[in-house]
Design a protein around this motif. Structure first.
Motif, mmCIF file in Angstrom:
data_model
loop_
_atom_site.group_PDB
_atom_site.id
_atom_site.type_symbol
_atom_site.label_atom_id
_atom_site.label_comp_id
_atom_site.label_asym_id
_atom_site.label_seq_id
_atom_site.Cartn_x
_atom_site.Cartn_y
_atom_site.Cartn_z
ATOM 1 N N ARG A 154 0.844 -1.200 0.000
ATOM 2 C CA ARG A 154 0.000 0.000 0.000
ATOM 3 C C ARG A 154 0.876 1.246 0.000
ATOM 4 N NH1 ARG A 154 -2.446 -0.666 5.889
ATOM 5 N NH2 ARG A 154 -4.158 -1.335 4.570
ATOM 6 N N ARG A 155 0.237 2.417 -0.026
ATOM 7 C CA ARG A 155 0.956 3.680 -0.004
ATOM 8 C C ARG A 155 0.504 4.514 1.186
ATOM 9 N NH1 ARG A 155 4.248 4.571 -4.125
ATOM 10 N NH2 ARG A 155 4.078 3.175 -5.919
ATOM 11 N N THR B 7 2.104 11.298 1.668
ATOM 12 C CA THR B 7 3.288 11.319 0.800
ATOM 13 C C THR B 7 3.258 10.214 -0.255
ATOM 14 O OG1 THR B 7 4.520 9.932 2.355
ATOM 15 C CG2 THR B 7 4.678 12.329 2.629
ATOM 16 N N GLU B 8 2.355 9.245 -0.096
ATOM 17 C CA GLU B 8 2.174 8.154 -1.057
ATOM 18 C C GLU B 8 3.446 7.337 -1.275
ATOM 19 O OE1 GLU B 8 0.388 9.570 -4.628
ATOM 20 O OE2 GLU B 8 -1.556 9.925 -3.669
ATOM 21 N N LEU B 9 4.210 7.161 -0.208
ATOM 22 C CA LEU B 9 5.372 6.289 -0.279
ATOM 23 C C LEU B 9 4.923 4.835 -0.208
ATOM 24 C CD1 LEU B 9 7.809 8.150 2.134
ATOM 25 C CD2 LEU B 9 7.930 8.068 -0.365
ATOM 26 N N ALA B 10 5.606 3.960 -0.949
ATOM 27 C CA ALA B 10 5.285 2.540 -0.926
ATOM 28 C C ALA B 10 5.669 1.954 0.431
ATOM 29 C CB ALA B 10 6.011 1.815 -2.046
ATOM 30 N N THR B 11 4.780 1.169 1.001
ATOM 31 C CA THR B 11 5.047 0.511 2.274
ATOM 32 C C THR B 11 4.396 -0.857 2.259
ATOM 33 O OG1 THR B 11 4.869 0.692 4.697
ATOM 34 C CG2 THR B 11 3.020 1.519 3.386
ATOM 35 N N GLN B 12 4.824 -1.702 3.151
ATOM 36 C CA GLN B 12 4.326 -3.064 3.215
ATOM 37 C C GLN B 12 3.785 -3.340 4.615
ATOM 38 O OE1 GLN B 12 6.787 -6.959 3.455
ATOM 39 N NE2 GLN B 12 6.492 -6.642 1.258
ATOM 40 N N GLU B 13 2.554 -3.811 4.680
ATOM 41 C CA GLU B 13 1.944 -4.148 5.956
ATOM 42 C C GLU B 13 1.668 -5.649 5.998
ATOM 43 O OE1 GLU B 13 1.880 -1.616 7.966
ATOM 44 O OE2 GLU B 13 2.347 -0.220 6.345
ATOM 45 N N MET B 14 1.973 -6.273 7.124
ATOM 46 C CA MET B 14 1.723 -7.699 7.271
ATOM 47 C C MET B 14 0.339 -7.915 7.895
ATOM 48 S SD MET B 14 4.365 -9.074 5.950
ATOM 49 C CE MET B 14 4.015 -10.779 6.384
ATOM 50 N N VAL B 15 -0.475 -8.683 7.226
ATOM 51 C CA VAL B 15 -1.786 -9.051 7.753
ATOM 52 C C VAL B 15 -1.870 -10.575 7.803
ATOM 53 C CG1 VAL B 15 -2.891 -6.965 6.889
ATOM 54 C CG2 VAL B 15 -2.892 -9.036 5.477
ATOM 55 N N ALA B 16 -2.754 -11.078 8.631
ATOM 56 C CA ALA B 16 -2.956 -12.520 8.724
ATOM 57 C C ALA B 16 -4.149 -12.917 7.875
ATOM 58 C CB ALA B 16 -3.172 -12.932 10.174
ATOM 59 N N LEU B 17 -3.962 -13.925 7.037
ATOM 60 C CA LEU B 17 -5.050 -14.535 6.287
ATOM 61 C C LEU B 17 -5.352 -15.892 6.908
ATOM 62 C CD1 LEU B 17 -4.066 -13.812 2.574
ATOM 63 C CD2 LEU B 17 -5.452 -12.428 4.121
ATOM 64 N N LEU C 135 -11.791 -7.535 2.878
ATOM 65 C CA LEU C 135 -12.070 -7.784 4.292
ATOM 66 C C LEU C 135 -11.080 -7.032 5.181
ATOM 67 C CD1 LEU C 135 -12.859 -11.622 4.289
ATOM 68 C CD2 LEU C 135 -14.471 -9.710 4.210
ATOM 69 N N VAL C 136 -9.817 -6.978 4.756
ATOM 70 C CA VAL C 136 -8.815 -6.214 5.509
ATOM 71 C C VAL C 136 -9.222 -4.750 5.572
ATOM 72 C CG1 VAL C 136 -6.428 -5.388 5.520
ATOM 73 C CG2 VAL C 136 -6.912 -7.797 5.019
ATOM 74 N N ASP C 137 -9.672 -4.209 4.451
ATOM 75 C CA ASP C 137 -10.101 -2.807 4.416
ATOM 76 C C ASP C 137 -11.257 -2.558 5.379
ATOM 77 O OD1 ASP C 137 -10.125 -0.078 3.084
ATOM 78 O OD2 ASP C 137 -12.161 -0.749 2.636
ATOM 79 N N ILE C 138 -12.189 -3.514 5.471
ATOM 80 C CA ILE C 138 -13.322 -3.375 6.392
ATOM 81 C C ILE C 138 -12.832 -3.341 7.835
ATOM 82 C CG2 ILE C 138 -15.352 -4.558 7.318
ATOM 83 C CD1 ILE C 138 -15.904 -5.551 4.457
ATOM 84 N N VAL C 139 -11.908 -4.232 8.171
ATOM 85 C CA VAL C 139 -11.383 -4.276 9.537
ATOM 86 C C VAL C 139 -10.673 -2.974 9.884
ATOM 87 C CG1 VAL C 139 -9.704 -5.397 11.051
ATOM 88 C CG2 VAL C 139 -11.197 -6.785 9.610
ATOM 89 N N GLU C 140 -9.808 -2.515 8.998
ATOM 90 C CA GLU C 140 -9.052 -1.297 9.285
ATOM 91 C C GLU C 140 -9.962 -0.075 9.374
ATOM 92 O OE1 GLU C 140 -4.626 -2.280 7.494
ATOM 93 O OE2 GLU C 140 -6.070 -1.261 6.202
ATOM 94 N N SER C 141 -10.966 0.001 8.506
ATOM 95 C CA SER C 141 -11.860 1.165 8.525
ATOM 96 C C SER C 141 -12.833 1.134 9.695
ATOM 97 C CB SER C 141 -12.630 1.260 7.209
ATOM 98 O OG SER C 141 -13.467 0.133 7.029
ATOM 99 N N SER D 275 -8.292 4.603 12.958
ATOM 100 C CA SER D 275 -7.379 4.840 11.840
ATOM 101 C C SER D 275 -6.560 3.582 11.569
ATOM 102 C CB SER D 275 -6.427 5.999 12.142
ATOM 103 O OG SER D 275 -5.467 6.159 11.103
ATOM 104 N N PRO D 276 -6.198 3.349 10.298
ATOM 105 C CA PRO D 276 -5.205 2.312 10.012
ATOM 106 C C PRO D 276 -3.841 2.760 10.528
ATOM 107 C CG PRO D 276 -6.406 2.984 8.025
ATOM 108 C CD PRO D 276 -6.705 3.993 9.082
ATOM 109 N N VAL D 277 -2.908 1.830 10.577
ATOM 110 C CA VAL D 277 -1.522 2.160 10.916
ATOM 111 C C VAL D 277 -0.636 1.767 9.737
ATOM 112 C CG1 VAL D 277 -1.835 1.947 13.392
ATOM 113 C CG2 VAL D 277 -1.181 -0.063 12.073
ATOM 114 N N TYR D 278 0.551 2.358 9.699
ATOM 115 C CA TYR D 278 1.477 2.135 8.586
ATOM 116 C C TYR D 278 2.869 1.894 9.155
ATOM 117 C CZ TYR D 278 -2.301 4.353 5.955
ATOM 118 O OH TYR D 278 -3.521 4.678 5.424
ATOM 119 N N GLU D 279 3.579 0.947 8.540
ATOM 120 C CA GLU D 279 4.947 0.660 8.977
ATOM 121 C C GLU D 279 5.863 1.848 8.699
ATOM 122 O OE1 GLU D 279 7.696 -1.466 10.955
ATOM 123 O OE2 GLU D 279 5.613 -2.076 10.615
#
Length: 325
Positions: free
Chosen positions: A119-120, A124-134, A218-224, A228-232
């Motif tokens: 995601r970004r 600033t729209e910097l590329a970042t990676q978030e770990m989620v559990a599936l 589903l991840v988007d639903i949980v975060e919203s 607020s979501p969090v970002y690494e």
């Protein structure tokens, strides 16, 4: 080996136990595997842990525990080589394979994989990676019945509404005491984010259905459902956005659970009344030494009826009940 040091060659698991009592579950937990998963045109190899249990009749001493890893390999090779699957479909294939090979009446499989979500950052729209559990869960019966669900776990933050209300009352008194008029005080409090304590939260959402749902939705639903979501990765403008956004949207754990379920029903109107939903929110407290949680589970029909007509069900259908049905 037996007590005399001799090698036991007969099938001890198939013998009669000393206490003849059937078991609801017996199996293995935490088998580590690399699996191929696919969502639409995207495919990913991820690390996963697999749990699998079967029922056990009263006349059988044990299940063949050592065979589970071998059966996982067979099932994964059969359905994954050349065809990557969504996680709940993979759980279903393994459960059906285990039922057949272990000669059980019922098998239940749970797969949990750590998935890197690209995601970004919000400003600033910097590329970042978030770990989620599936999470994929499936229950298969010997007569061919199967039920499966897909689940996700994601992290966010909740700003506490209670503490923010106390801060607002105190700020109102101080501003009035400093000579500001009532209308000005209200305008100031609407413009300035009010302090409160934040809680890092872990949200969980399961959807039990034969339909294929997009796990990232589903991840988007949980975060919203959280403040607020969090970002690494966060630059200062991103950090300001997250903090302001969270404080303008304070939520309890109870709010997050209710919002997640209502949003799921809204975004997936094709879900059948017999399908299943489960939402859980755990917040790590910052001003207490304990944590807080809320959860709700039930069939889609139960939840729709309560939201649309206020029809409170006599009981909430649990995940165990739904998988057994």
């Amino acid at each position: 080996m037996n007590g005399d040091g001799k090698l036991v060659t007969h099938d001890l698991q198939a013998s009669e136990p000393e206490v003849q009592l059937g078991l609801s579950r017996a199996g293995v937990k935490g088998i580590a595997k690399a699996i191929h998963l696919r969502w639409g045109r995207f495919e990913q190899v991820v690390s996963a842990e697999i749990d699998c249990t079967v029922d056990l009749v009263a006349s059988q001493k044990g299940v063949h525990m050592s065979r589970f890893p071998e059966l996982f390999e067979e099932a994964i090779e059969r359905v994954v080589i050349g065809e990557a699957l969504v996680i709940e479909a993979l759980a279903e294939h393994i459960a059906q394979h285990i039922v057949e090979r272990q000669r059980a009446l019922r098998a239940e499989v749970r797969i949990r994989a750590q998935y890197p979500l690209q995601r970004r950052t919000p400003v600033t729209e910097l590329a970042t990676q978030e770990m989620v559990a599936l999470i994929g869960i499936a229950a298969a019966a010997s007569e061919g019945r199967v039920r499966r669900l897909v689940g996700v776990e994601a992290t966010g933050i909740n700003a506490c509404p209670c503490a923010q209300g106390l801060v607002r009352d105190q700020a109102t008194e101080r501003l009035l005491g400093a000579g500001f008029e009532g209308d000005d005080v209200e305008r100031i409090l609407e413009l300035v984010p009010l302090a409160t304590h934040n809680q890092r939260g872990r949200g969980t959402l399961y959807a039990g259905t034969a339909r294929q749902l997009n796990a990232e939705r589903l991840v988007d639903i949980v975060e919203s459902s959280m403040s607020s979501p969090v970002y690494e990765l966060l630059k200062r403008p991103d950090e300001l956005f997250v903090v302001e956004h969270a404080h303008l949207q304070p939520r309890f754990v109870e709010d997050s659970v209710r919002i997640a379920l209502a949003t799921t029903l809204e975004r997936f109107p094709e879900l059948d009344d017999s399908d299943f939903l489960y939402s859980r929110q755990v917040n790590l407290e910052t001003i207490h030494s304990h944590d807080v949680l809320a959860e709700r589970f039930g069939t889609v029909g139960e939840l729709r009826g309560e939201l649309d007509d206020g029809a409170t069900p006599e009981r909430h259908t649990s995940l165990h009940d739904w998988l057994q049905a």
